[in-house]
Design a protein around this motif. Structure first.
Motif, mmCIF file in Angstrom:
data_model
loop_
_atom_site.group_PDB
_atom_site.id
_atom_site.type_symbol
_atom_site.label_atom_id
_atom_site.label_comp_id
_atom_site.label_asym_id
_atom_site.label_seq_id
_atom_site.Cartn_x
_atom_site.Cartn_y
_atom_site.Cartn_z
ATOM 1 N N ASP A 133 101.714 38.118 13.813
ATOM 2 C CA ASP A 133 102.417 37.450 12.720
ATOM 3 C C ASP A 133 102.836 36.036 13.125
ATOM 4 O OD1 ASP A 133 102.120 39.572 10.997
ATOM 5 O OD2 ASP A 133 104.121 40.385 11.345
ATOM 6 N N VAL A 134 103.297 35.879 14.350
ATOM 7 C CA VAL A 134 103.673 34.547 14.837
ATOM 8 C C VAL A 134 102.451 33.643 14.858
ATOM 9 C CG1 VAL A 134 104.476 33.244 16.846
ATOM 10 C CG2 VAL A 134 105.654 35.337 16.178
ATOM 11 N N LEU A 135 101.343 34.157 15.380
ATOM 12 C CA LEU A 135 100.117 33.355 15.426
ATOM 13 C C LEU A 135 99.638 32.968 14.035
ATOM 14 C CD1 LEU A 135 97.964 35.050 18.206
ATOM 15 C CD2 LEU A 135 99.200 32.885 18.321
ATOM 16 N N GLY A 136 99.627 33.934 13.118
ATOM 17 C CA GLY A 136 99.194 33.650 11.752
ATOM 18 C C GLY A 136 100.075 32.633 11.067
ATOM 19 N N TYR A 137 101.369 32.695 11.341
ATOM 20 C CA TYR A 137 102.318 31.745 10.760
ATOM 21 C C TYR A 137 102.111 30.347 11.347
ATOM 22 C CZ TYR A 137 106.718 29.375 9.770
ATOM 23 O OH TYR A 137 107.663 28.462 9.374
ATOM 24 N N LEU A 138 101.969 30.257 12.663
ATOM 25 C CA LEU A 138 101.808 28.955 13.308
ATOM 26 C C LEU A 138 100.498 28.282 12.941
ATOM 27 C CD1 LEU A 138 103.122 29.729 16.902
ATOM 28 C CD2 LEU A 138 104.303 28.483 15.083
ATOM 29 N N ASP A 139 99.417 29.077 12.928
ATOM 30 C CA ASP A 139 98.099 28.511 12.656
ATOM 31 C C ASP A 139 97.144 29.619 12.214
ATOM 32 O OD1 ASP A 139 95.680 27.173 12.593
ATOM 33 O OD2 ASP A 139 95.880 26.312 14.600
ATOM 34 N N LEU B 147 92.818 32.803 22.883
ATOM 35 C CA LEU B 147 93.194 32.307 21.555
ATOM 36 C C LEU B 147 92.345 31.076 21.294
ATOM 37 C CD1 LEU B 147 97.084 32.628 21.821
ATOM 38 C CD2 LEU B 147 95.435 34.296 20.981
ATOM 39 N N ASP B 148 91.402 31.209 20.386
ATOM 40 C CA ASP B 148 90.431 30.159 20.100
ATOM 41 C C ASP B 148 90.703 29.570 18.717
ATOM 42 O OD1 ASP B 148 88.269 28.495 20.372
ATOM 43 O OD2 ASP B 148 86.760 30.075 20.396
ATOM 44 N N HIS B 149 90.146 28.412 18.469
ATOM 45 C CA HIS B 149 90.240 27.715 17.178
ATOM 46 C C HIS B 149 91.679 27.330 16.808
ATOM 47 C CE1 HIS B 149 86.475 30.148 16.834
ATOM 48 N NE2 HIS B 149 86.025 28.918 16.669
ATOM 49 N N ILE B 150 92.497 27.059 17.820
ATOM 50 C CA ILE B 150 93.840 26.544 17.556
ATOM 51 C C ILE B 150 93.664 25.099 17.092
ATOM 52 C CG2 ILE B 150 96.091 26.000 18.558
ATOM 53 C CD1 ILE B 150 95.470 28.120 20.737
ATOM 54 N N THR B 151 94.335 24.724 16.025
ATOM 55 C CA THR B 151 94.256 23.356 15.534
ATOM 56 C C THR B 151 94.614 22.393 16.663
ATOM 57 O OG1 THR B 151 94.836 24.083 13.306
ATOM 58 C CG2 THR B 151 95.135 21.742 13.794
ATOM 59 N N ALA B 152 93.802 21.358 16.844
ATOM 60 C CA ALA B 152 94.020 20.394 17.924
ATOM 61 C C ALA B 152 95.455 19.864 17.894
ATOM 62 C CB ALA B 152 93.025 19.245 17.809
ATOM 63 N N GLY B 153 96.091 19.902 19.058
ATOM 64 C CA GLY B 153 97.460 19.411 19.180
ATOM 65 C C GLY B 153 98.537 20.467 19.028
ATOM 66 N N LYS B 154 98.169 21.696 18.685
ATOM 67 C CA LYS B 154 99.162 22.754 18.457
ATOM 68 C C LYS B 154 99.279 23.762 19.599
ATOM 69 C CE LYS B 154 99.574 23.011 13.479
ATOM 70 N NZ LYS B 154 99.678 23.949 12.368
ATOM 71 N N VAL B 155 98.522 23.589 20.672
ATOM 72 C CA VAL B 155 98.489 24.603 21.721
ATOM 73 C C VAL B 155 99.861 24.811 22.383
ATOM 74 C CG1 VAL B 155 97.767 23.114 23.653
ATOM 75 C CG2 VAL B 155 97.100 25.519 23.602
ATOM 76 N N MET B 156 100.621 23.758 22.586
ATOM 77 C CA MET B 156 101.923 23.914 23.243
ATOM 78 C C MET B 156 102.923 24.621 22.333
ATOM 79 S SD MET B 156 101.306 23.101 26.233
ATOM 80 C CE MET B 156 102.915 23.409 26.890
ATOM 81 N N GLU B 157 102.820 24.400 21.044
ATOM 82 C CA GLU B 157 103.673 25.109 20.083
ATOM 83 C C GLU B 157 103.385 26.612 20.144
ATOM 84 O OE1 GLU B 157 104.732 25.063 15.290
ATOM 85 O OE2 GLU B 157 103.149 23.747 16.053
#
Length: 141
Positions: A64-70, A12-22
């Protein structure tokens, strides 16, 4: 720092910085019995800083969860050490059992076995509304 390559799994790449634990918690990755690399605040020419999750296991990721989160996340499917598929996330039209309705008068507060369903009401503002009572939830960018 040396992080092993994923042989068969998902990155999972390009996760907004600081959101990985979420993302980690929402996907319940703690229940997997495999190697998982969490990279935080990685330098990125495109984003400045980003987070990355490397999962050395094949599993069904809830897009869907991934798209919703980021919606910026890129999902890379890895087979035999090579990327075989890349998926770019976007905000899903509906989400099911990702959020809970905060309205105490909503039917979902009384009927415990009822799915929590929200539909996308405003894409640009990332606003979702409860299917049953129309209560609003807003996802910060």
């Amino acid at each position: 720092m040396k992080i092993d390559d994923v042989k068969n799994g998902i990155v999972l790449d390009h996760i907004t910085a600081g959101k990985v634990m979420e993302v980690y918690e929402a996907l319940e990755l703690d229940k997997l019995n495999c190697s998982i690399a969490i990279l935080k605040n990685v330098r990125s020419t495109k984003m400045g800083r980003k987070d990355i999750l490397k999962i050395d296991n094949d599993f069904d990721v809830d897009l869907d969860v991934l798209g919703y989160l980021d919606p910026n996340i890129t999902v890379c499917i890895i087979k035999d050490g090579k990327i075989v598929e890349k998926k770019q996330m976007q905000l899903p039209e509906t989400i099911v059992n990702v959020e809970k309705c905060k309205n105490p008068r909503c039917i979902t507060s009384v009927e415990k076995n009822l799915d929590q369903i929200f539909y996308l009401a405003n894409r640009s503002k990332r606003i979702y509304r409860c299917k049953y009572c129309d209560s609003k939830i807003e996802r910060s960018k």
